[in-house]
Scaffold this active site. Sequence first.
Site, mmCIF file in Angstrom:
data_model
loop_
_atom_site.group_PDB
_atom_site.id
_atom_site.type_symbol
_atom_site.label_atom_id
_atom_site.label_comp_id
_atom_site.label_asym_id
_atom_site.label_seq_id
_atom_site.Cartn_x
_atom_site.Cartn_y
_atom_site.Cartn_z
ATOM 1 N N ASP A 117 0.852 -1.190 0.000
ATOM 2 C CA ASP A 117 0.000 0.000 0.000
ATOM 3 C C ASP A 117 0.889 1.241 0.000
ATOM 4 O O ASP A 117 2.103 1.153 -0.111
ATOM 5 C CB ASP A 117 -0.944 -0.014 1.212
ATOM 6 N N ASP A 168 1.716 3.411 2.329
ATOM 7 C CA ASP A 168 2.705 3.502 3.401
ATOM 8 C C ASP A 168 3.887 2.587 3.134
ATOM 9 O O ASP A 168 5.039 2.954 3.339
ATOM 10 C CB ASP A 168 2.065 3.082 4.731
#
Length: 651
Positions: free
Chosen positions: A512, A514
């Site tokens: 993702d 992050d």
Amino acid sequence: MSKITYDAKDIQVLEGLDAVRLRPGMYIGTTGQNGLHHILWEIVDNAVDEAANGFCDKIEITLHQDGSVTVSDNGRGIPTDIHPQLGVSGVEVVFTQLHAGGKFNSDNYSYSGGLHGVGASVTNALSRWLEITVCRNGKEYFQRFESNPSQDGKKIESGIPTGPLKEVGKSAKHGTTVTFLADDRVFTHGVMMNRVTIEKRVKELAFLNKGIHFVVTDERVLDEPTHEFKYDGGLVDFVKDMNSNKVIIHQKVMTYYAKNETLEMEFAFQYTNGYSENLVSYVNNIPTPEGGTHETGWKTAMTRVFNEYARSKNLLKAKDDNLLGEDFREGITAVLSIKMKNVQFEGQTKSKLGNIEAKTACEALGQEGFSKVLSESVKDAETIIKKSIASAKVREAARKAKEVTRQKNSIFNSTLVGKLASCTGRDAKANELFIVEGDSAGGSAKQCRNRRFQAILPLKGKPLNAERKRIDQVLANEEIRSIISALDTSIGEDFNIDDLKYDKIIILSDADQDGAHIRAILLTFFYRYMKELITQGHVYIGMPPLYRISKRDKVAYAYDDEELASLVEQFGRGYELQRYKGLGEMNPSQLWDTTMNPETRTLMRVTLDDVSSTEKIVSDLMGDQVDPRKEYIIQHADFNRDVDKTFDEFN
Ligand code: 1YM
């Protein structure tokens, strides 16, 4: 020419080209994408040489539907007359004799012969067919070569002329046009060349050879098939391009050109407000990311001239120590390009210049050059020297900080290494370090790993973005310190690859936004402070799956949506689907199967093929200007893909 001599010469020629086909790797490195493009560059190099000689200013590359490629220039045309010793036309010599390039005319000015330096005959040897048209002396000439199975069918005879070079008409133009189709019996993974790869290199060639007008056309796409590259500013434009998204601290890009009996040298540089050193160097248009004697000589000259200049302007006082080279290079963006004959490449990836005479020559020419550019821009010179003096002060502070870190890092201090679950095996060449995002995934990894050779370092928070911080701040970050202490190589100038405790350093983060950010931060840190880890191929990206699909006792994993679609089709009705939002959602045995087991996992190796474009990506994505980063993210809004894209660029 008599038929007999033609045949006799032919036999000698055949041996040469057959050797290329027998062991393509020896001539072009690989038969994958790199090697495939290599046979294009052999042809382009000849055209670039012709331009460097001052006879041509336009080079066109066209990718055709069927995979064939045309390269054409408006130079003198390859010589068409009969070679006195070999009894065939110059064109035929160039395309059938290994290393024909320089030998045909010994006093030409040819630096062609890149890394492997083998010439156009290798392209012919590894093509299904190759056609050449030469316009010269008011005439047009044509010859075709083919690679076909021998009569007994036991081998393929490579690059055979279908007839001698023929005059086919009149022409008022001059130049050389070569079209070839790479042979799919050699390049078994495919012969379709990559437009992005080609344009990246052409852009670089256009910067390095000012004024050449390159036209790249991809007939396989409908949208904007043609891109053009021409830089009248040469290296100055190159530096401006590299700095386009950075904050510069003086306007003028300083540049210098000179030659002596050993080599020709050209360089350009400009300082930014950053802390890293961005020097890209080339020898005969070939990138030298591992540096070498030319860089060493150039840096020595720079340090000496800048110190003398600083003293002469009283910016450095009699009592002050000389600054170090690294102080003067902090924040610099520079391109150094030299051209010389008989180059010797060394190093892990044969991309480091070894010629000793290049050091002396670059030092001497560099000394003149740096003196000249400083004296011509007194105001900018002062800005640069003052920045360097500030850098030296920070270096001194950092040295102290590092000392503290070293003490804290000692084995007696358990808080830092405490997080590391080390492995029991002592063979660094077999050991792997997984840097894992998050404590929960770290916990699973610790449970399922093979503790003999797999060590786990969980990262709690986000490590510090090294691009935007000074070294002393970077070193104060706990995540970064735990990585440094686990690897044991030290960093920056003190980095020593021989101390490396692991052969593979594998970054495991979520698929993702992050996770992508963490990967980018880690790569930036390695790139800035432990570059050799990347150039020597020790850094990998682990590829966790995005989906788990199961039906009764059948289980499969999908790494992207496409793969998932095909699995769904295979499984039919009644399957169960799990989407992994993060590594933490996998249980230890799933994590082992998909991501850690060397037998079944997929790893992506991070390499630095192209230092200058990596520089740009790293500084665009990690630097302190927000706009380029935003733009990049908007352009690559699908974050799963975004990650891949970023690492494609690293690859
Ligand atoms: C599309 C590829 O090969 N152009 C090209 C090659 C040569 C010359 C001109 C050339 C060189 C010289 C004299 C010389 C080459 N000639 C040779 C060799 N474009 C492309 N354009 N006249 C023309 O170097 O003296 C090798 S390359 F060996 F025949 F001289």
